[in-house]
Design a protein around this motif. Sequence first.
Motif, PDB file in Angstrom:
ATOM      1  N   LEU A 192       1.982  -9.204  -9.230  1.00 39.13           N
ATOM      2  CA  LEU A 192       1.116  -8.445  -8.290  1.00 39.13           C
ATOM      3  C   LEU A 192       0.878  -9.086  -6.994  1.00 39.13           C
ATOM      4  O   LEU A 192       0.998  -8.830  -5.638  1.00 39.13           O
ATOM      5  CB  LEU A 192       0.215  -7.457  -9.009  1.00 39.13           C
ATOM      6  N   SER A 193       0.103 -10.187  -7.114  1.00 38.36           N
ATOM      7  CA  SER A 193      -0.392 -11.197  -6.050  1.00 38.36           C
ATOM      8  C   SER A 193       0.711 -11.361  -5.196  1.00 38.36           C
ATOM      9  O   SER A 193       0.586 -11.456  -3.960  1.00 38.36           O
ATOM     10  CB  SER A 193      -1.100 -12.111  -6.514  1.00 38.36           C
ATOM     11  N   TYR A 194       1.740 -11.965  -5.745  1.00 41.30           N
ATOM     12  CA  TYR A 194       2.990 -12.458  -4.865  1.00 41.30           C
ATOM     13  C   TYR A 194       3.566 -11.304  -3.979  1.00 41.30           C
ATOM     14  O   TYR A 194       3.913 -11.404  -3.017  1.00 41.30           O
ATOM     15  CB  TYR A 194       4.039 -13.165  -5.912  1.00 41.30           C
ATOM     16  N   ILE A 195       3.772 -10.010  -4.882  1.00 42.08           N
ATOM     17  CA  ILE A 195       4.457  -9.001  -3.910  1.00 42.08           C
ATOM     18  C   ILE A 195       3.569  -8.577  -2.738  1.00 42.08           C
ATOM     19  O   ILE A 195       4.031  -8.453  -1.704  1.00 42.08           O
ATOM     20  CB  ILE A 195       4.510  -7.895  -4.973  1.00 42.08           C
ATOM     21  N   LEU A 196       2.242  -8.586  -2.948  1.00 38.64           N
ATOM     22  CA  LEU A 196       1.030  -7.962  -2.043  1.00 38.64           C
ATOM     23  C   LEU A 196       1.335  -9.162  -0.771  1.00 38.64           C
ATOM     24  O   LEU A 196       1.176  -8.703   0.481  1.00 38.64           O
ATOM     25  CB  LEU A 196      -0.008  -7.680  -2.574  1.00 38.64           C
ATOM     26  N   SER A 197       1.063 -10.648  -1.223  1.00 37.51           N
ATOM     27  CA  SER A 197       1.102 -11.452  -0.327  1.00 37.51           C
ATOM     28  C   SER A 197       2.381 -11.364   0.613  1.00 37.51           C
ATOM     29  O   SER A 197       2.455 -11.727   1.796  1.00 37.51           O
ATOM     30  CB  SER A 197       0.780 -12.855  -0.949  1.00 37.51           C
ATOM     31  N   SER A 198       3.383 -11.367  -0.040  1.00 40.55           N
ATOM     32  CA  SER A 198       4.698 -11.360   0.828  1.00 40.55           C
ATOM     33  C   SER A 198       4.864 -10.372   1.600  1.00 40.55           C
ATOM     34  O   SER A 198       5.613 -10.286   2.533  1.00 40.55           O
ATOM     35  CB  SER A 198       5.844 -11.552  -0.338  1.00 40.55           C
ATOM     36  N   ALA A 199       4.469  -9.125   1.279  1.00 39.27           N
ATOM     37  CA  ALA A 199       4.371  -8.038   2.315  1.00 39.27           C
ATOM     38  C   ALA A 199       3.256  -8.044   3.090  1.00 39.27           C
ATOM     39  O   ALA A 199       3.174  -7.038   4.079  1.00 39.27           O
ATOM     40  CB  ALA A 199       4.253  -6.754   1.310  1.00 39.27           C
TER      41      ALA A 199
END
Length: 355
Positions: A305-312
Motif C-alpha cells: 500500500l505504501s509503495y503504490i501510494l508513494s509511486s502515484a
Amino acid sequence: MSVKMAAPILRSCLGRALAGPHDIGRTKPAWLAMALVAISFLSYPAIASSFSATNVAYYLLNIPMAFGLSLLWGYGGVLSFGQVAFFAVSGYVYGIVSGNFPDATWATWAGSLAGLAAAAALAAALGYFIFYARVAAWIVPILTLVLALLLNTFLGLTAGAQWTIGQVALGGYNGMTGIPAFQIGSFVFQDYAFYYLVLGVVLVSFVGLRAFVNSHRGQVLMAIREDVIRTELLGYDVRLEQLFVFVLAAVLSGISGLLYVQWGNYITPSVTSLQQAALPVIWVAVAGRDSLLAVAIVTFLLNQLSYILSSAGNQYALVIIGVFLVAVMLFAPEGIVLRLVRLAQRFRIRKTEVA
C-alpha cells in the motif's frame, strides 16, 4: 539410529512444532491456504515482468524485521522502537565490506556475515545493559528509539571525505550508493533471482520461527512475558533468555537490511528516521503482535500500500497507515487479523452448538 528411523521422528517433531498452539493457521484448511499462497508466490515470476517481481520482493523484504519485533514484543513482552538501527548497521557494514572488494566473489558473503555480526554485536551490547541492569519495561522503547535517532544523526554527518572507508564513502544524507548485489561465484542475484532469494529467506524465517515459538524455549519466552518473577523462581535465567531474543530480533532486522541494500543498491540515513522506526511497530500492532502469520500478511500488504501510494505521488501513505493503528488501538487491541480470526472461531463454535 539410522537415517530411515530418524527421518519420521524429525518430521513428527517438526510437524508438532509448526502446528503448535502459539500461532494462528493450525487447521488443515489453513495449511492448504498457506501452501496455495506459497505456490502462487513461487510461480509469480512466470507471469510477471522482472520489474514487477522486484517490486514484490520489496514488499516482502521487511517481513524478517517484523518477525523479529513480533518475537520480541508479542511473544517476549519487550517493545523496541530501534529495530531500524540494526537494519541500518547491517546494511552499511555490508556496503563497506562488499564495496571494498568489488571484484571478489566472496566479498558479498563476507559482507553479509559482517553485517549480521555487527547487528548482533550492537544488540548484545545494548541488551546486556538493558536486561542485566533490569531496566524497567517502559524505558526500553525509549532507549531503543534513542539508539535509532542517534544513528540517524551520526550517519547524516558523514558526508566529508574523511568518512570514506577504503574506497567506500558513507555519503552523509545522500547515503551510500553502488552497493553490490549478492552473488554466488559468478551468479548475481538480480531481478527474478533476487525475488526468489527474498522469498526463500521469508519462508525459511517463518518456518524456523514458528517452530521456535512452539518449542520449549518459546514457551519459556512467553512465560517471561506473563510473569518474570515466577519464571525466575522456576529456575530459568530470565535475563539471558531476553538477551538471546533481543539479539535474534536484531539479526532478523539485519537480514532485512541486507536485502534492502541489495534491492536498491544504496542506503541512506533516512532508514533510521523517527517515521521509519515507527513503521515496524505499526505493522506488528495492526496484524496482532503474537502471530507470525498475521504479521507476515499485514507487513506485506502495508508495504505494498505504501509503495503504490508513494509511486502515484500520494503523500498520505503514512497518514493512512496511522489511521489503521488508531483503529486497532480503539477497536481491536489484539490486532485486526487476530480479531477477525477469533470472531470466525466464535462463529464456528456457535454454529456447531446450534447444530
